[in-house]
Design a protein around this motif. Sequence first.
Motif, PDB file in Angstrom:
ATOM      1  N   LEU A  42      -2.802   0.460  -4.051  1.00 41.25           N
ATOM      2  CA  LEU A  42      -2.378  -0.906  -3.793  1.00 41.25           C
ATOM      3  C   LEU A  42      -1.620  -1.416  -5.020  1.00 41.25           C
ATOM      4  O   LEU A  42      -2.189  -1.493  -6.115  1.00 41.25           O
ATOM      5  N   PHE A  43      -0.338  -1.734  -4.835  1.00 40.38           N
ATOM      6  CA  PHE A  43       0.480  -2.305  -5.900  1.00 40.38           C
ATOM      7  C   PHE A  43       0.831  -3.734  -5.544  1.00 40.38           C
ATOM      8  O   PHE A  43       1.280  -3.991  -4.424  1.00 40.38           O
ATOM      9  N   LEU A  44       0.635  -4.653  -6.458  1.00 38.37           N
ATOM     10  CA  LEU A  44       1.110  -6.015  -6.277  1.00 38.37           C
ATOM     11  C   LEU A  44       2.537  -6.097  -6.777  1.00 38.37           C
ATOM     12  O   LEU A  44       2.964  -5.289  -7.611  1.00 38.37           O
ATOM     13  N   PRO A  60      -1.373   0.470 -10.233  1.00 40.64           N
ATOM     14  CA  PRO A  60      -2.066   0.015  -9.014  1.00 40.64           C
ATOM     15  C   PRO A  60      -3.191  -0.976  -9.343  1.00 40.64           C
ATOM     16  O   PRO A  60      -3.912  -0.813 -10.324  1.00 40.64           O
ATOM     17  N   GLU A  61      -3.310  -1.981  -8.485  1.00 40.70           N
ATOM     18  CA  GLU A  61      -4.413  -2.944  -8.562  1.00 40.70           C
ATOM     19  C   GLU A  61      -5.716  -2.290  -8.100  1.00 40.70           C
ATOM     20  O   GLU A  61      -6.775  -2.529  -8.643  1.00 40.70           O
ATOM     21  N   ARG A  62      -5.605  -1.458  -7.076  1.00 43.93           N
ATOM     22  CA  ARG A  62      -6.728  -0.714  -6.519  1.00 43.93           C
ATOM     23  C   ARG A  62      -6.219   0.643  -6.082  1.00 43.93           C
ATOM     24  O   ARG A  62      -5.043   0.813  -5.764  1.00 43.93           O
ATOM     25  N   LEU A  85       0.878  -1.167   0.000  1.00 47.47           N
ATOM     26  CA  LEU A  85       0.000   0.000   0.000  1.00 47.47           C
ATOM     27  C   LEU A  85       0.914   1.214   0.000  1.00 47.47           C
ATOM     28  O   LEU A  85       1.898   1.256   0.746  1.00 47.47           O
ATOM     29  N   VAL A  86       0.594   2.195  -0.825  1.00 50.99           N
ATOM     30  CA  VAL A  86       1.371   3.435  -0.861  1.00 50.99           C
ATOM     31  C   VAL A  86       0.432   4.573  -0.471  1.00 50.99           C
ATOM     32  O   VAL A  86      -0.500   4.902  -1.204  1.00 50.99           O
ATOM     33  N   TYR A  87       0.665   5.123   0.727  1.00 44.74           N
ATOM     34  CA  TYR A  87      -0.118   6.255   1.228  1.00 44.74           C
ATOM     35  C   TYR A  87       0.511   7.526   0.691  1.00 44.74           C
ATOM     36  O   TYR A  87       1.630   7.884   1.057  1.00 44.74           O
TER      37      TYR A  87
END
Length: 84
Positions: A67-69, A75-77, A53-55
């Motif tokens: 959200l990066f896998l 980002p996935e989300r 997760l990148v805030y």
Amino acid sequence: EAVRPRATGHRATREGAALSHNGDVAGLERCAPGPWGGGRYVRVAFGGESGWLVYRAPRGGTQVVDLFLCDTESPERSATLPLG
């Protein structure tokens, strides 16, 4: 739906995939963060895959969390959280 991980390994579900962090990612392959830009990085598991997760920096009363896998460039989300 906003998901804020806690040090206890918070778990939430959205569209059938679980998001967890800390102890729940121990069994998954780890990866280094990708070239995803600035922000606070938190290691997570999502749908059985590891990622981050990148805030992002807060702006105008909101904060974007991506959200990066592992091994992905996009980002996935992404979610925008209200602040305050």
